[in-house]
Design a protein around this motif. Structure first.
Motif, PDB file in Angstrom:
ATOM      1  N   ALA A  95       0.835  -1.204   0.000  1.00 21.54           N
ATOM      2  CA  ALA A  95       0.000   0.000   0.000  1.00 21.54           C
ATOM      3  C   ALA A  95       0.871   1.257   0.000  1.00 21.54           C
ATOM      4  CB  ALA A  95      -0.925  -0.012   1.211  1.00 21.54           C
ATOM      5  N   MET A  99       0.839   3.942  -3.083  1.00 23.01           N
ATOM      6  CA  MET A  99       0.465   5.348  -2.901  1.00 23.01           C
ATOM      7  C   MET A  99       1.627   6.292  -3.195  1.00 23.01           C
ATOM      8  SD  MET A  99      -2.129   5.210   0.355  1.00 23.01           S
ATOM      9  CE  MET A  99      -2.344   6.987   0.479  1.00 23.01           C
ATOM     10  N   SER A 107      -7.093   5.128  -5.246  1.00 21.46           N
ATOM     11  CA  SER A 107      -8.312   5.169  -4.439  1.00 21.46           C
ATOM     12  C   SER A 107      -8.335   3.985  -3.476  1.00 21.46           C
ATOM     13  CB  SER A 107      -9.541   5.134  -5.341  1.00 21.46           C
ATOM     14  OG  SER A 107      -9.648   3.867  -5.953  1.00 21.46           O
ATOM     15  N   SER A 108      -9.088   4.124  -2.402  1.00 21.10           N
ATOM     16  CA  SER A 108      -9.201   3.037  -1.422  1.00 21.10           C
ATOM     17  C   SER A 108      -9.803   1.799  -2.073  1.00 21.10           C
ATOM     18  CB  SER A 108     -10.082   3.460  -0.247  1.00 21.10           C
ATOM     19  OG  SER A 108      -9.550   4.614   0.355  1.00 21.10           O
ATOM     20  N   LEU A 111      -7.169   0.006  -4.055  1.00 24.57           N
ATOM     21  CA  LEU A 111      -6.242  -0.652  -3.141  1.00 24.57           C
ATOM     22  C   LEU A 111      -6.892  -1.884  -2.511  1.00 24.57           C
ATOM     23  CD1 LEU A 111      -3.381   0.255  -2.665  1.00 24.57           C
ATOM     24  CD2 LEU A 111      -4.096   1.289  -0.537  1.00 24.57           C
ATOM     25  N   TRP A 124      -9.968   1.992   3.390  1.00 27.93           N
ATOM     26  CA  TRP A 124     -10.109   3.435   3.614  1.00 27.93           C
ATOM     27  C   TRP A 124      -9.288   3.875   4.825  1.00 27.93           C
ATOM     28  CZ3 TRP A 124     -12.378   6.433   7.553  1.00 27.93           C
ATOM     29  CH2 TRP A 124     -12.651   7.768   7.204  1.00 27.93           C
ATOM     30  N   THR A 127      -5.539   3.753   3.832  1.00 26.65           N
ATOM     31  CA  THR A 127      -5.032   4.874   3.028  1.00 26.65           C
ATOM     32  C   THR A 127      -4.915   6.141   3.882  1.00 26.65           C
ATOM     33  OG1 THR A 127      -7.268   5.322   2.220  1.00 26.65           O
ATOM     34  CG2 THR A 127      -5.839   4.062   0.779  1.00 26.65           C
ATOM     35  N   HIS A 128      -5.844   6.334   4.796  1.00 26.44           N
ATOM     36  CA  HIS A 128      -5.749   7.522   5.645  1.00 26.44           C
ATOM     37  C   HIS A 128      -4.571   7.444   6.615  1.00 26.44           C
ATOM     38  CE1 HIS A 128      -8.597  10.373   4.382  1.00 26.44           C
ATOM     39  NE2 HIS A 128      -9.634   9.571   4.492  1.00 26.44           N
ATOM     40  N   ARG A 131      -1.620   8.382   4.626  1.00 26.52           N
ATOM     41  CA  ARG A 131      -1.599   9.854   4.480  1.00 26.52           C
ATOM     42  C   ARG A 131      -1.077  10.512   5.751  1.00 26.52           C
ATOM     43  NH1 ARG A 131      -6.718   8.809   1.976  1.00 26.52           N
ATOM     44  NH2 ARG A 131      -6.066   8.561  -0.184  1.00 26.52           N
ATOM     45  N   GLU A 281      -0.958  14.302   1.138  1.00 28.69           N
ATOM     46  CA  GLU A 281      -0.494  13.209   0.285  1.00 28.69           C
ATOM     47  C   GLU A 281       0.150  13.743  -0.994  1.00 28.69           C
ATOM     48  OE1 GLU A 281      -3.594  10.461  -0.896  1.00 28.69           O
ATOM     49  OE2 GLU A 281      -2.339   9.694  -2.532  1.00 28.69           O
TER      50      GLU A 281
END
Ligand SMILES: [Zn+2]
Length: 323
Positions: A95, A99, A107-108, A111, A124, A127-128, A131, A281
């Motif tokens: 991941a 990214m 996008s989530s 992924l 989700w 990914t956050h 970030r 990001e």
């Protein structure tokens, strides 16, 4: 001929395919090397007198250490964005790599499919958290030299109802300010409004007072030159002037064009409450644009310490920010 997979010592040397082939054990070794380049350090007390607990005699978690100083146990994920993760470490590395390699972001949903994650929610959250790891250290230093300053408006395209819709200044879209050091870093974030007071406060916070500021003719920037030794130069877009010698804001505009292509092309819709995280990001990738994908991934993983982000905090924090 037999295929022998290449051997890699660090994430920075790896392509996406290499990362996809890692075993969980190799992924853990890579993470430990990035997190503790000078030897394992206890995240609780910073002690260096630690022992690895081998799970042969007793059933213990993989990668567990015990600190002889504070007697607490830990693994490489403790105190990082990965703490209490239910996702494997190799998926985390994939991941991160993904990214860091995609200029317009991932996008989530993409992924979730690529990593075979069970739920969209965990993708989700993942990914956050990445970030959050990418978030610039607030004490990273001010922008110097020639700094281009510009604002843009993000947040959905106008509805296709045949009517004319206002663009840019004066719409309900979220204003985002970007300050770009020529040849250097970008500082970008959503702003409440585009008044002189707001924009100038943001510039003072991010830019060194010796610098030269370049903006377009927007009235909110006028007078900012008095506060900066290099002065303030204006390129007049209203008069179709875009470049005058080295006076232009094209660098800031390139950054915005990437951010917008990400927002519209990859993420489709970003709510105002999460916009700042996407800004982080995109600035992380911009700041690390001159290195390879692997090196960028290694830099992101390297800054994951001290940045925990629990799902409930992510949701709670956002609620607080929206209202
Ligand atoms: Zn300790």
């Amino acid at each position: 001929m037999r295929y022998t997979p290449p051997e890699f010592e660090t994430l920075s040397q790896m392509s996406a395919i290499d990362v996809g082939r890692l075993t969980e054990e190799q992924a853990r070794k890579i993470l430990e090397d990035i997190r503790w380049p000078g030897g394992v350090e206890c995240p609780h007390c910073k002690g260096r007198d630690v022992v690895r607990i081998n799970g042969k005699a007793e059933k213990v978690r993989d990668g567990l250490f015990r600190c002889k100083g504070c007697r607490k146990q830990f693994t490489v994920t403790v105190g990082t964005v990965m703490e209490h993760t239910h996702i494997t470490l190799r998926q985390w590395l994939q991941a991160f790599h993904s990214m860091c390699s995609h200029k317009k972001g991932v996008s989530s949903l993409q992924l979730q499919r690529n990593l075979g994650l069970r739920s969209y929610r965990s993708a989700w959250h993942l990914t956050h958290r990445i970030r959050a790891a990418m978030r610039e250290d607030p004490f990273a230093g001010l922008l110097k030299g020639t700094v281009e300053v510009d604002e843009t408006y993000i947040g959905g395209r106008p509805p296709k109802d045949g009517k004319k819709h206002k663009r840019g200044r004066g719409t309900k879209k979220a204003p985002v300010l970007a300050m770009v050091e020529r040849g250097g870093k970008v500082v970008t974030r959503p702003v409440e409004n585009v008044t002189a007071r707001t924009l100038k406060a943001a510039i003072r916070e991010a830019v060194d007072r010796e610098s030269r500021i370049i903006t377009d003719e927007y009235v909110s920037y006028s007078g900012i030159g008095k506060e900066f030794k290099g002065g303030h130069e204006i390129v007049n877009h209203g008069l179709d002037e875009y470049v005058r010698g080295d006076v232009f804001t094209n660098t800031a505009e390139s950054f915005f064009s990437l951010l917008k292509r990400g927002v519209h092309g990859t993420f489709h819709h970003i709510s105002k409450k999460h916009l700042e995280k996407y800004c982080n990001e995109f600035s992380f990738r911009w700041d690390n644009r001159k290195v390879t994908d692997g090196e960028r991934a290694q830099a992101a993983v390297g800054s994951m310490g001290g940045k925990r982000l629990k799902l409930k905090d992510l949701l709670g924090w956002d609620k607080a920010k929206v209202n």
